[in-house]
Design an enzyme around this catalytic site. Structure first.
Site, PDB file in Angstrom:
ATOM      1  N   ILE A  54      -2.519  -4.421  -4.695  1.00 13.49           N
ATOM      2  CA  ILE A  54      -4.007  -3.988  -4.457  1.00 13.49           C
ATOM      3  C   ILE A  54      -3.790  -2.285  -4.791  1.00 13.49           C
ATOM      4  O   ILE A  54      -5.142  -1.399  -5.108  1.00 13.49           O
ATOM      5  CB  ILE A  54      -4.370  -4.167  -2.946  1.00 13.49           C
ATOM      6  N   ASP A  73       3.205   6.556  -3.221  1.00  8.93           N
ATOM      7  CA  ASP A  73       4.258   5.459  -3.179  1.00  8.93           C
ATOM      8  C   ASP A  73       6.109   6.376  -2.635  1.00  8.93           C
ATOM      9  O   ASP A  73       5.619   7.356  -2.996  1.00  8.93           O
ATOM     10  CB  ASP A  73       4.215   4.760  -3.929  1.00  8.93           C
ATOM     11  N   ASN A 123      -3.167   1.396   2.738  1.00  9.48           N
ATOM     12  CA  ASN A 123      -2.743   0.377   2.209  1.00  9.48           C
ATOM     13  C   ASN A 123      -1.700   0.053   2.009  1.00  9.48           C
ATOM     14  O   ASN A 123      -1.487  -1.411   1.760  1.00  9.48           O
ATOM     15  CB  ASN A 123      -3.565   0.616   0.462  1.00  9.48           C
ATOM     16  N   TYR A 190       3.387  -9.967  11.262  1.00  5.88           N
ATOM     17  CA  TYR A 190       2.614  -9.302  10.255  1.00  5.88           C
ATOM     18  C   TYR A 190       0.963  -9.960  11.201  1.00  5.88           C
ATOM     19  O   TYR A 190       0.097  -8.991  10.779  1.00  5.88           O
ATOM     20  CB  TYR A 190       2.133 -10.012   8.996  1.00  5.88           C
ATOM     21  N   LYS A 194      -1.474  -6.407  11.735  1.00  2.23           N
ATOM     22  CA  LYS A 194      -2.767  -6.087  10.914  1.00  2.23           C
ATOM     23  C   LYS A 194      -3.941  -6.553  12.064  1.00  2.23           C
ATOM     24  O   LYS A 194      -5.118  -5.469  11.755  1.00  2.23           O
ATOM     25  CB  LYS A 194      -2.971  -7.491  10.148  1.00  2.23           C
TER      26      LYS A 194
END
Length: 300
Positions: A54, A73, A123, A190, A194
């Site tokens: 993404i 990154d 992100n 996870y 989120k």
């Protein structure tokens, strides 16, 4: 003097770069709205996790819409290659989001290099332990998932608003997930991480609206990114990307379309643009209605 002001004062290079745009800020905002060269023309964006998935798709779409983008990154070779392919409006910086200082450095680099920061797209995310039951969940792995998926976003918002508050403008975006909305579609660590991102966005949006800074998140449904491919390989031994793509696309049927990274990137372009100038604290769900309902399959 506020803590934010004191920190800015100590960092002279950042403060000097920010000071250069005081008289031109309104011009940039008008330019980005009226320019024919893209919805993000005149804007500077920092995207974490921009070397793949993404994040990479967002970097491409941001550049296409006229933004200048700092790609952050830990995949140095890949990130540098992508930035090079994207041209002069893209640069790469190594950034491990689990380390707050590296997030600080990335934000400061954006300001020093480009003169300001208009958009922060948090992100980066990891799949976590992929434990299939709560009994199998190792808390050390849980802590790691929370550090990358939540703590890093707290740091990203913190340091983005540090340089946005003096100019009373900015857009901050975080990647959440449909797993934050509907139980049972992802492992616990996870899903919990989120869900925390959605709560974080609402909490910070409530504070930062007084500074003209919008905070939103995007919740994509499952799509065949490298994160998902790696997860499928670990859980089921499937490492065929085409097979994973087929399985994820079949996880929810929407006639005429499938969910791709580019679809999430388009949502990010919208939230980053002045078209979304009155949208804050919102979770933009990109799932073709998957989390909205269940069908009742009655049979006689």
């Amino acid at each position: 003097m506020s803590r934010i002001a004191l920190k800015l004062k100590r960092n002279k290079s950042v403060l000097d770069a920010l000071a250069k745009i005081d008289t031109n800020r309104q011009h940039h905002k008008l330019f980005s709205t009226n320019s024919q060269s893209g919805r993000l023309a005149g804007k500077v964006a920092l995207i974490t996790g921009a070397a793949s998935g993404i994040g990479k798709a967002a970097a491409i779409r941001f550049i296409e819409n006229g933004a200048k983008v700092l790609l952050a990154d830990v995949q140095d070779h890949l990130g540098k290659s992508i930035a090079n392919d994207l041209g002069p409006n893209a640069i790469f910086i190594h950034c491990d989001v689990a380390n707050e200082q590296e997030i600080t450095n990335a934000v400061d680099h954006a300001v020093t290099h480009y003169g300001r920061l208009d958009v922060m797209y948090n992100n980066v995310g990891i799949a976590g332990t992929l434990a299939t039951t709560i009994l199998d969940l190792e808390l050390e792995g849980f802590d790691r998932a929370m550090a990358v998926n939540v703590r890093s976003m707290v740091a990203g918002i913190k340091h983005a608003c540090r340089v946005m508050i003096p100019h009373q403008a900015g857009s901050i975006i975080c990647t959440a997930s449909t797993a934050a909305i509907l139980g049972g579609i992802a492992p616990h660590d996870y899903a919990v991480s989120k869900a925390a991102v959605v709560g974080l966005v609402k909490s910070t949006a409530a504070e930062l609206n007084q500074h003209g800074i919008r905070v939103n998140c995007i919740s994509p449904h499952t799509l065949p990114t490298q994160l998902v491919v790696d997860g499928f390989k670990k859980l089921w031994g499937i490492d065929d990307e085409k097979k994973v793509a087929e399985m994820t696309h079949n996880a929810w049927e929407f006639k005429g379309a499938t969910c791709e990274a580019a679809d999430v990137a388009e949502a990010a372009v919208f939230l980053a643009s002045d078209d979304a100038k009155y949208i804050s604290g919102h979770n933009l769900v990109v799932d073709a209605g998957f989390t909205c309902f269940k069908r009742l399959n009655f049979s006689a």
